[in-house]
Design a protein around this motif. Structure first.
Motif, PDB file in Angstrom:
ATOM      1  N   ILE A  32       2.212  -2.000  27.449  1.00  0.00           N
ATOM      2  CA  ILE A  32       2.967  -3.244  27.654  1.00  0.00           C
ATOM      3  C   ILE A  32       3.316  -3.891  26.323  1.00  0.00           C
ATOM      4  O   ILE A  32       4.445  -4.363  26.107  1.00  0.00           O
ATOM      5  CB  ILE A  32       2.160  -4.213  28.547  1.00  0.00           C
ATOM      6  CG1 ILE A  32       2.037  -3.642  29.973  1.00  0.00           C
ATOM      7  CG2 ILE A  32       2.800  -5.595  28.571  1.00  0.00           C
ATOM      8  CD1 ILE A  32       1.128  -4.440  30.881  1.00  0.00           C
ATOM      9  N   LEU A  33       2.350  -3.900  25.394  1.00  0.00           N
ATOM     10  CA  LEU A  33       2.615  -4.489  24.080  1.00  0.00           C
ATOM     11  C   LEU A  33       3.698  -3.712  23.331  1.00  0.00           C
ATOM     12  O   LEU A  33       4.549  -4.296  22.650  1.00  0.00           O
ATOM     13  CB  LEU A  33       1.326  -4.515  23.255  1.00  0.00           C
ATOM     14  CG  LEU A  33       0.247  -5.491  23.732  1.00  0.00           C
ATOM     15  CD1 LEU A  33      -1.043  -5.289  22.939  1.00  0.00           C
ATOM     16  CD2 LEU A  33       0.727  -6.933  23.595  1.00  0.00           C
ATOM     17  N   ALA A  34       3.678  -2.378  23.458  1.00  0.00           N
ATOM     18  CA  ALA A  34       4.697  -1.575  22.787  1.00  0.00           C
ATOM     19  C   ALA A  34       6.059  -1.768  23.427  1.00  0.00           C
ATOM     20  O   ALA A  34       7.081  -1.887  22.731  1.00  0.00           O
ATOM     21  CB  ALA A  34       4.291  -0.103  22.816  1.00  0.00           C
ATOM     22  N   ALA A  35       6.103  -1.822  24.761  1.00  0.00           N
ATOM     23  CA  ALA A  35       7.382  -1.988  25.468  1.00  0.00           C
ATOM     24  C   ALA A  35       8.012  -3.346  25.185  1.00  0.00           C
ATOM     25  O   ALA A  35       9.243  -3.488  25.196  1.00  0.00           O
ATOM     26  CB  ALA A  35       7.157  -1.795  26.975  1.00  0.00           C
ATOM     27  N   SER A  36       7.174  -4.335  24.936  1.00  0.00           N
ATOM     28  CA  SER A  36       7.696  -5.683  24.665  1.00  0.00           C
ATOM     29  C   SER A  36       7.951  -5.925  23.188  1.00  0.00           C
ATOM     30  O   SER A  36       8.264  -7.047  22.777  1.00  0.00           O
ATOM     31  CB  SER A  36       6.709  -6.730  25.200  1.00  0.00           C
ATOM     32  OG  SER A  36       5.448  -6.604  24.557  1.00  0.00           O
ATOM     33  N   GLY A  37       7.782  -4.884  22.357  1.00  0.00           N
ATOM     34  CA  GLY A  37       8.066  -5.003  20.928  1.00  0.00           C
ATOM     35  C   GLY A  37       7.018  -5.721  20.130  1.00  0.00           C
ATOM     36  O   GLY A  37       7.265  -6.097  18.982  1.00  0.00           O
ATOM     37  N   GLN A  38       5.831  -5.914  20.680  1.00  0.00           N
ATOM     38  CA  GLN A  38       4.792  -6.655  19.960  1.00  0.00           C
ATOM     39  C   GLN A  38       3.933  -5.758  19.071  1.00  0.00           C
ATOM     40  O   GLN A  38       3.096  -6.246  18.318  1.00  0.00           O
ATOM     41  CB  GLN A  38       3.897  -7.400  20.961  1.00  0.00           C
ATOM     42  CG  GLN A  38       4.646  -8.414  21.798  1.00  0.00           C
ATOM     43  CD  GLN A  38       3.727  -9.126  22.780  1.00  0.00           C
ATOM     44  OE1 GLN A  38       2.810  -9.836  22.372  1.00  0.00           O
ATOM     45  NE2 GLN A  38       3.988  -8.933  24.070  1.00  0.00           N
ATOM     46  N   MET A  39       4.084  -4.423  19.191  1.00  0.00           N
ATOM     47  CA  MET A  39       3.400  -3.493  18.314  1.00  0.00           C
ATOM     48  C   MET A  39       4.236  -2.220  18.219  1.00  0.00           C
ATOM     49  O   MET A  39       5.019  -1.914  19.128  1.00  0.00           O
ATOM     50  CB  MET A  39       1.979  -3.200  18.800  1.00  0.00           C
ATOM     51  CG  MET A  39       1.873  -2.431  20.111  1.00  0.00           C
ATOM     52  SD  MET A  39       0.156  -2.092  20.539  1.00  0.00           S
ATOM     53  CE  MET A  39      -0.337  -1.034  19.178  1.00  0.00           C
ATOM     54  N   LEU A  44       1.684   5.509  18.899  1.00  0.00           N
ATOM     55  CA  LEU A  44       0.757   5.489  20.042  1.00  0.00           C
ATOM     56  C   LEU A  44       0.499   6.880  20.598  1.00  0.00           C
ATOM     57  O   LEU A  44      -0.599   7.177  21.071  1.00  0.00           O
ATOM     58  CB  LEU A  44       1.314   4.589  21.150  1.00  0.00           C
ATOM     59  CG  LEU A  44       1.295   3.081  20.884  1.00  0.00           C
ATOM     60  CD1 LEU A  44       1.855   2.335  22.085  1.00  0.00           C
ATOM     61  CD2 LEU A  44      -0.113   2.609  20.572  1.00  0.00           C
ATOM     62  N   GLY A  45       1.500   7.756  20.564  1.00  0.00           N
ATOM     63  CA  GLY A  45       1.351   9.089  21.148  1.00  0.00           C
ATOM     64  C   GLY A  45       0.418   9.998  20.396  1.00  0.00           C
ATOM     65  O   GLY A  45       0.081  11.084  20.890  1.00  0.00           O
ATOM     66  N   PHE A 113      -2.991  -0.474  14.246  1.00  0.00           N
ATOM     67  CA  PHE A 113      -1.616  -0.005  14.146  1.00  0.00           C
ATOM     68  C   PHE A 113      -0.752  -0.917  13.271  1.00  0.00           C
ATOM     69  O   PHE A 113       0.396  -0.600  12.984  1.00  0.00           O
ATOM     70  CB  PHE A 113      -1.005   0.111  15.541  1.00  0.00           C
ATOM     71  CG  PHE A 113      -1.615   1.220  16.360  1.00  0.00           C
ATOM     72  CD1 PHE A 113      -1.248   2.540  16.133  1.00  0.00           C
ATOM     73  CD2 PHE A 113      -2.560   0.951  17.332  1.00  0.00           C
ATOM     74  CE1 PHE A 113      -1.810   3.570  16.875  1.00  0.00           C
ATOM     75  CE2 PHE A 113      -3.130   1.969  18.071  1.00  0.00           C
ATOM     76  CZ  PHE A 113      -2.761   3.289  17.843  1.00  0.00           C
ATOM     77  N   ALA A 114      -1.321  -2.043  12.861  1.00  0.00           N
ATOM     78  CA  ALA A 114      -0.592  -2.957  11.967  1.00  0.00           C
ATOM     79  C   ALA A 114      -1.261  -3.005  10.599  1.00  0.00           C
ATOM     80  O   ALA A 114      -1.154  -3.992   9.874  1.00  0.00           O
ATOM     81  CB  ALA A 114      -0.535  -4.352  12.580  1.00  0.00           C
TER      82      ALA A 114
END
Length: 459
Positions: A32-39, A44-45, A113-114
């Protein structure tokens, strides 16, 4: 004033496979965080994730972390690392080559990841070279931890101790028959302490099954499991299942010992479910929605009284059971199940001198040394213990000499054995020969193997 509502759809494919527990919380949150552009989504893969999230974002432990890493490493996963709750890191890192990154919260995972923005990356969990079990007792060897009871505690019972050594050396199942208080349970509890040390693969298989129910303790690494379910256990408890298919007692005893005390008191249908795994070493559980297959290569040790009151055949004359009562009691164990038990041993009552005197038997460490040597001969010869021999390999490796073969054929005709009984005696004779350091079983080894199948005979 405009309000923007973000709607996310999570697809847990395949849809027909039931999902359970909270292990998907962490990967769903990251998605969800990746889909919403927050990370960033690109990296991730490269990782595998599992973990339950609290409302505060704390990562909680899950069941099956070791099983997950073990399965993925065995299948050649290309993932760089496993990101798991910190409480699961020690068990997951037991898998050779697995890179485990423990985290305490969702925030720590996001920071990993950041890291290029000054955030801290997760550090790899460094496993101990060899998890240490409980401290050793003064009379234990490194291969016999104090959590294994010692055979030195057993007084007398030389015949039963010898049978226990044979069972350990060849991986054979065993039934102990005798009146109450003769040491049947004591002998069974000491079997794990004389078995050959677990290999890395055996330890991982056993630990992975324990992990599925959340009961694995890294302190018990390479300690053979010993399961002793009560005789009120159901068939589901024994083989596994329920609404969420989980391993049962026979799988939790994988690569270890399953002890069934008061064998005739178990329900008949519970005992009958043991027949297939005793032959195949695995169990397939089928439910309407799914099917699961678990390993179940356990060593069965069972104990029973000779009659309902327990004192049949004793010189004290305490038994008042009629022959029909004794036959019905012993008949609760079906012929097909009894046929699959290699060693059937009578454990007699001790006389006063043996009971009150000091133990004259060997400690577990001495017996375990002979067992390891015999097991090593078997592994070098055929790559498995004698209990697993079958087909042409059984005929080739277990054939006794001419005189012993004649004795065996005579016993088969006189005792009306099935082909399975004949083959099991062959395996036991081969194990006795291995303990004696012989290339071929002779009359002495075959005669000893024969006597271990005469405790109970169904009409």
């Amino acid at each position: 004033m405009n309000h923007t509502t973000l709607t996310s759809t999570v697809n847990l494919a395949p849809a027909d496979l039931p999902k359970e527990s909270g292990r998907f919380d962490l990967p769903i949150a990251l998605g969800i965080l990746a889909a919403s552009g927050q990370m960033p989504a690109a990296a991730l893969g490269d990782y595998e994730y599992a973990g339950e999230l609290s409302l505060s974002g704390e990562l909680r432990p899950i069941r099956g972390a070791l099983a997950m890493t073990f399965a993925m490493q065995r299948e050649g996963s290309t993932r760089r690392a496993f990101i798991l709750p910190r409480a699961n890191a020690a068990e997951a890192a037991l898998v050779a080559g697995a890179v485990v990154l423990p985290a305490d919260s969702l925030l720590q995972v996001c920071a990993h990841f950041a890291a290029g923005n000054g955030e801290q990356r997760l550090e790899r969990h460094v496993a101990q070279a060899e998890p240490q079990p409980a401290a050793l007792s003064s009379r234990s060897s490194p291969s016999s931890p104090s959590m294994y009871p010692d055979l030195l505690d057993v007084k007398g019972q030389a015949h039963a101790r010898r049978a226990l050594e044979i069972a350990a050396a060849g991986g054979h199942s065993m039934l102990l028959i005798g009146p109450p208080g003769t040491g049947k349970s004591m002998l069974a509890a000491r079997l794990p302490g004389i078995l050959p040390p677990m290999t890395e693969d055996e330890a991982l298989e056993s630990a992975a099954l324990q992990s599925l129910i959340g009961s694995f303790d890294p302190a018990r690494w390479k300690i053979r499991p010993y399961r002793a379910p009560h005789h009120t256990a159901s068939a589901v408890a024994m083989v596994g299942g329920s609404s969420s298919v989980r391993p049962g007692e026979i799988s939790l005893a994988h690569r270890g010992v399953l002890f069934l005390d008061e064998l005739p008191e178990f329900e008949r249908r519970v005992l009958e479910v043991l027949r297939e795994p005793l032959e195949s070493g695995c169990i397939t559980i089928s439910r309407a929605a799914r099917q699961a297959r678990f390993p179940a290569r356990f060593q069965l040790i069972a104990a029973m009284n000779p009659c309902p009151c327990g004192y049949a055949g004793q010189a004290s004359g305490r038994c008042r059971c009629s022959p029909d009562m004794i036959a019905r009691y012993q008949g609760r164990i079906s012929g097909p199940l009894l046929d699959r038990i290699d060693l059937q041993v009578e454990v007699g009552a001790l006389d006063q001198e043996e009971l009150l005197g000091a133990s004259s038997g060997e400690p577990s460490a001495a017996v375990a040394l002979r067992v390891r040597q015999a097991a090593a001969r078997q592994m070098a010869r055929q790559g498995s213990l004698n209990e697993a021999l079958a087909g042409a390999e059984l005929d080739r490796l277990c054939q006794p000499d001419a005189a012993a073969d004649k004795l065996l054929r005579s016993a088969m005709a006189r005792l009306a054995w099935s082909a399975r009984s004949y083959h099991r005696v062959l395996r036991v004779a081969r194990t006795i020969a291995d303990l004696d350091g012989l290339d071929t079983a002779g009359c002495a080894q075959v005669a000893e193997a024969i006597q271990y199948r005469r405790a109970i005979r169904h009409a």
